[in-house]
Design a protein around this motif. Structure first.
Motif, PDB file in Angstrom:
ATOM      1  N   PRO A  86       0.784  -1.074   0.077  1.00 15.42           N
ATOM      2  CA  PRO A  86      -0.019  -0.004   0.005  1.00 15.42           C
ATOM      3  C   PRO A  86       0.844   1.270   0.129  1.00 15.42           C
ATOM      4  O   PRO A  86       1.937   1.412   0.550  1.00 15.42           O
ATOM      5  CB  PRO A  86      -0.842  -0.086   1.287  1.00 15.42           C
ATOM      6  CG  PRO A  86      -0.641  -1.649   1.700  1.00 15.42           C
ATOM      7  CD  PRO A  86       0.709  -2.006   1.262  1.00 15.42           C
ATOM      8  N   ARG A  87       0.293   2.371  -0.694  1.00 12.04           N
ATOM      9  CA  ARG A  87       0.979   3.649  -0.687  1.00 12.04           C
ATOM     10  C   ARG A  87       1.450   4.166   0.430  1.00 12.04           C
ATOM     11  O   ARG A  87       2.348   4.647   1.059  1.00 12.04           O
ATOM     12  CB  ARG A  87       0.155   4.732  -1.526  1.00 12.04           C
ATOM     13  CG  ARG A  87       0.756   5.969  -1.698  1.00 12.04           C
ATOM     14  CD  ARG A  87       2.299   6.010  -2.356  1.00 12.04           C
ATOM     15  NE  ARG A  87       2.861   7.457  -2.153  1.00 12.04           N
ATOM     16  CZ  ARG A  87       2.598   8.452  -3.088  1.00 12.04           C
ATOM     17  NH1 ARG A  87       1.994   8.349  -4.203  1.00 12.04           N
ATOM     18  NH2 ARG A  87       3.181   9.541  -2.810  1.00 12.04           N
ATOM     19  N   GLU A  88       0.338   3.936   1.549  1.00 10.77           N
ATOM     20  CA  GLU A  88       0.522   4.544   2.668  1.00 10.77           C
ATOM     21  C   GLU A  88       1.639   4.120   3.396  1.00 10.77           C
ATOM     22  O   GLU A  88       2.071   4.457   4.727  1.00 10.77           O
ATOM     23  CB  GLU A  88      -0.733   4.445   3.684  1.00 10.77           C
ATOM     24  CG  GLU A  88      -1.318   3.119   3.752  1.00 10.77           C
ATOM     25  CD  GLU A  88      -2.168   2.608   2.798  1.00 10.77           C
ATOM     26  OE1 GLU A  88      -3.039   1.934   3.171  1.00 10.77           O
ATOM     27  OE2 GLU A  88      -2.156   3.224   1.669  1.00 10.77           O
ATOM     28  N   GLN A  89       2.186   2.907   3.115  1.00  8.27           N
ATOM     29  CA  GLN A  89       3.366   2.191   3.829  1.00  8.27           C
ATOM     30  C   GLN A  89       4.722   2.596   3.183  1.00  8.27           C
ATOM     31  O   GLN A  89       5.649   1.999   3.366  1.00  8.27           O
ATOM     32  CB  GLN A  89       3.201   0.542   3.832  1.00  8.27           C
ATOM     33  CG  GLN A  89       2.125   0.335   4.815  1.00  8.27           C
ATOM     34  CD  GLN A  89       2.224  -1.208   5.148  1.00  8.27           C
ATOM     35  OE1 GLN A  89       1.275  -2.005   4.799  1.00  8.27           O
ATOM     36  NE2 GLN A  89       3.455  -1.970   5.105  1.00  8.27           N
ATOM     37  N   GLY A  90       4.694   3.630   2.431  1.00  7.80           N
ATOM     38  CA  GLY A  90       5.867   4.130   1.933  1.00  7.80           C
ATOM     39  C   GLY A  90       6.138   3.727   0.476  1.00  7.80           C
ATOM     40  O   GLY A  90       6.985   4.834  -0.286  1.00  7.80           O
ATOM     41  N   PHE A  91       6.129   2.718   0.051  1.00  6.68           N
ATOM     42  CA  PHE A  91       6.205   2.377  -1.276  1.00  6.68           C
ATOM     43  C   PHE A  91       5.050   2.108  -2.259  1.00  6.68           C
ATOM     44  O   PHE A  91       4.386   3.079  -2.316  1.00  6.68           O
ATOM     45  CB  PHE A  91       7.124   1.203  -1.357  1.00  6.68           C
ATOM     46  CG  PHE A  91       8.446   1.111  -0.533  1.00  6.68           C
ATOM     47  CD1 PHE A  91       9.249   2.360  -0.574  1.00  6.68           C
ATOM     48  CD2 PHE A  91       8.842   0.057   0.236  1.00  6.68           C
ATOM     49  CE1 PHE A  91      10.286   2.366   0.206  1.00  6.68           C
ATOM     50  CE2 PHE A  91       9.767  -0.003   0.890  1.00  6.68           C
ATOM     51  CZ  PHE A  91      10.684   1.349   0.898  1.00  6.68           C
ATOM     52  N   GLY A  92       4.501   1.090  -2.538  1.00  7.60           N
ATOM     53  CA  GLY A  92       3.524   0.644  -3.580  1.00  7.60           C
ATOM     54  C   GLY A  92       3.878   1.280  -4.805  1.00  7.60           C
ATOM     55  O   GLY A  92       4.953   1.286  -5.348  1.00  7.60           O
ATOM     56  N   SER A 231       4.607  -6.199   9.303  1.00  4.23           N
ATOM     57  CA  SER A 231       3.722  -6.128   8.405  1.00  4.23           C
ATOM     58  C   SER A 231       3.265  -4.820   8.123  1.00  4.23           C
ATOM     59  O   SER A 231       2.895  -4.706   7.089  1.00  4.23           O
ATOM     60  CB  SER A 231       2.931  -7.171   8.268  1.00  4.23           C
ATOM     61  OG  SER A 231       2.064  -7.346   9.358  1.00  4.23           O
ATOM     62  N   ASN A 232       2.907  -3.833   9.077  1.00  6.32           N
ATOM     63  CA  ASN A 232       2.253  -2.668   8.863  1.00  6.32           C
ATOM     64  C   ASN A 232       3.083  -1.597   8.871  1.00  6.32           C
ATOM     65  O   ASN A 232       2.815  -0.394   8.745  1.00  6.32           O
ATOM     66  CB  ASN A 232       1.159  -2.606   9.962  1.00  6.32           C
ATOM     67  CG  ASN A 232      -0.035  -3.602   9.779  1.00  6.32           C
ATOM     68  OD1 ASN A 232      -0.450  -4.328   8.882  1.00  6.32           O
ATOM     69  ND2 ASN A 232      -0.726  -3.780  10.802  1.00  6.32           N
ATOM     70  N   ASN A 233       4.360  -1.689   9.313  1.00  8.65           N
ATOM     71  CA  ASN A 233       5.367  -0.556   9.392  1.00  8.65           C
ATOM     72  C   ASN A 233       5.722  -0.036   8.064  1.00  8.65           C
ATOM     73  O   ASN A 233       5.575  -0.553   6.907  1.00  8.65           O
ATOM     74  CB  ASN A 233       6.636  -1.128   9.880  1.00  8.65           C
ATOM     75  CG  ASN A 233       6.572  -1.361  11.149  1.00  8.65           C
ATOM     76  OD1 ASN A 233       5.578  -1.518  12.011  1.00  8.65           O
ATOM     77  ND2 ASN A 233       7.651  -1.760  11.978  1.00  8.65           N
ATOM     78  N   TRP A 234       5.884   1.542   7.965  1.00 11.62           N
ATOM     79  CA  TRP A 234       6.417   2.009   6.824  1.00 11.62           C
ATOM     80  C   TRP A 234       7.484   1.209   6.204  1.00 11.62           C
ATOM     81  O   TRP A 234       8.547   0.877   7.191  1.00 11.62           O
ATOM     82  CB  TRP A 234       6.585   3.525   7.312  1.00 11.62           C
ATOM     83  CG  TRP A 234       6.885   4.342   6.154  1.00 11.62           C
ATOM     84  CD1 TRP A 234       6.280   5.291   5.381  1.00 11.62           C
ATOM     85  CD2 TRP A 234       8.314   4.606   5.379  1.00 11.62           C
ATOM     86  NE1 TRP A 234       6.566   5.937   4.552  1.00 11.62           N
ATOM     87  CE2 TRP A 234       7.830   5.441   4.461  1.00 11.62           C
ATOM     88  CE3 TRP A 234       9.676   3.834   5.585  1.00 11.62           C
ATOM     89  CZ2 TRP A 234       9.039   6.058   3.413  1.00 11.62           C
ATOM     90  CZ3 TRP A 234      10.472   4.233   4.592  1.00 11.62           C
ATOM     91  CH2 TRP A 234      10.205   5.141   3.516  1.00 11.62           C
TER      92      TRP A 234
END
Length: 387
Positions: A86-92, A231-234
């Motif tokens: 997901p984008r909100e985790q930094g990459f995506g 798993s939910n970390n940036w």
């Protein structure tokens, strides 16, 4: 700032990779507190035939020259597993990366960044994120605080001016990674001691050393907890099975069972903490060279790292326990046991914990509770590069 005299060359083959590594070593040697790493290890990290990171990544290495003389280097790479996050985790989607960023001056720096961006854009990427050299699990971030003291094992060290050059090229900070310095010569505060003692009385909890006789199994346990816990970390990218096997092989020589722990709840592994003695102390002495006598000093020290600083690079608690009192209790218990053992067996006086994401309030609270303080900051930058 552009420099028409700078020529960027794409690196190809074994010879090109060797020059790429040597340019980084030469520029690092100019820094007063830089520690020369083993050249063979650095070559392996950028070799697609040896590092399993390249099993899910595309890349291109570049060298900058001015009048034929090398003046910098950079990697452009795409971690295809990171694109799925997901984008909100930094990459995506659209997240390309740059790393191994070293330059002699601002003109070379900007030319290298522009070359990395062109390559990423040609691969369909819309953002450039870095420096990340090259997996997020290797050396993420640019050192922006802490140039006044030497780095510990597996930590990057960069000139302060790099920050100005990256920011002047249009990059903004996306994330900060923190490292905490801890004096372990004294005891922990009373509140922490009470939490640890309470956990020690809990018959459901067992904190045990890793078992190197079953090392492959232990690595699977540790990294499965890590993949769940983070798993939910940036910036999180899961380890593949090939990377787990590779990490196990590379880490085993520096593992001392008594300071690497697994915590179990009702007999089930739920948390871990890894601790590495600071091999940089020896690498500095032998100037990063195994021959003719460096291997002897290194092997002797690794068997009994007396007086070594320690680094806790990784810990994790299963996600199901996050936001519970048990999660912090397990962390305090492992930290306390490692502290007691390291001071008793090795005479350790100092340790570092990190990296810790600047939005990881739980770990920051634990670091504050044991009276540690931030001594390094690493910045990861981002810039849109779409046409």
């Amino acid at each position: 700032m552009s420099d028409a005299n700078v020529v960027i060359e794409a690196v190809e083959g074994k010879k090109g990779r060797a020059e790429f590594v040597d340019i980084g070593r030469a520029l690092a040697a100019r820094e007063p507190h830089s520690v020369p790493q083993l050249r063979s290890e650095q070559l392996e990290l950028v070799d697609p035939g040896k590092n399993p990171f390249f099993g899910h990544a595309s890349h291109q290495l570049f060298i900058a020259r001015r009048k034929g003389r090398p003046v910098g280097r950079i990697s452009a790479h795409i971690d295809h597993l990171a694109l799925e996050l997901p984008r909100e985790q930094g990459f995506g989607p659209g997240a390309g990366m740059f790393g191994y960023f070293d330059a002699e001056d601002e003109g070379a720096a900007h030319a290298l960044l522009a070359a990395a961006e062109r390559w990423l854009r040609a691969q369909g990427m819309t953002r450039a994120i870095g420096p990340i050299s090259m997996s997020i699990w290797e050396e993420p971030g640019l050192l922006v605080k802490g140039q006044d003291h030497a780095p510990l094992i597996m930590m990057g060290h960069h000139p302060a001016i790099y920050r100005q050059w990256i920011e002047s090229a249009g990059y903004a900070r996306a994330k900060t990674l923190l490292t905490y310095d801890l004096d372990v010569s004294g005891d922990f505060p009373p509140l922490v001691r009470r939490i640890v003692q309470s956990g020690q009385r809990n018959k459901r909890i067992t904190v045990r050393p890793v078992d190197t006789k079953r090392w492959d199994e232990e690595v699977e346990v540790i990294l499965s907890i890590l993949n769940d816990a983070w798993s939910n970390n940036w910036g999180f990218v899961p380890f593949t099975s090939e990377e787990i096997a590779y990490a196990g092989k590379k880490l085993k020589p520096i593992i001392h069972e008594e300071i690497n722990l697994v915590a179990e709840l009702d007999g089930r592994p739920v948390a871990f903490m890894l601790t590495f003695p600071d091999v940089n102390r020896v690498l500095r002495k032998v100037n990063g060279k195994l021959f003719p006598f460096g291997w002897f000093h290194l092997l002797r020290w690794m068997r009994k790292p007396i007086g070594a600083d320690m680094r806790v690079p990784l810990m994790g608690v299963l996600k199901e326990l996050h936001n519970s009192r048990l999660a912090s209790q397990l962390a305090f218990m492992m930290i306390s046991q490692i502290r007691d053992t390291a001071t008793r067996l090795y005479g350790t006086q100092r340790a570092e914990i990190g990296w810790i994401l600047d939005d990881n309030k739980g770990m920051m609270a634990i670091a504050d509770a044991i009276e540690s303080s931030v001594n390094r900051e690493y910045a990861i930058y981002e810039r849109p590069i779409a046409d």
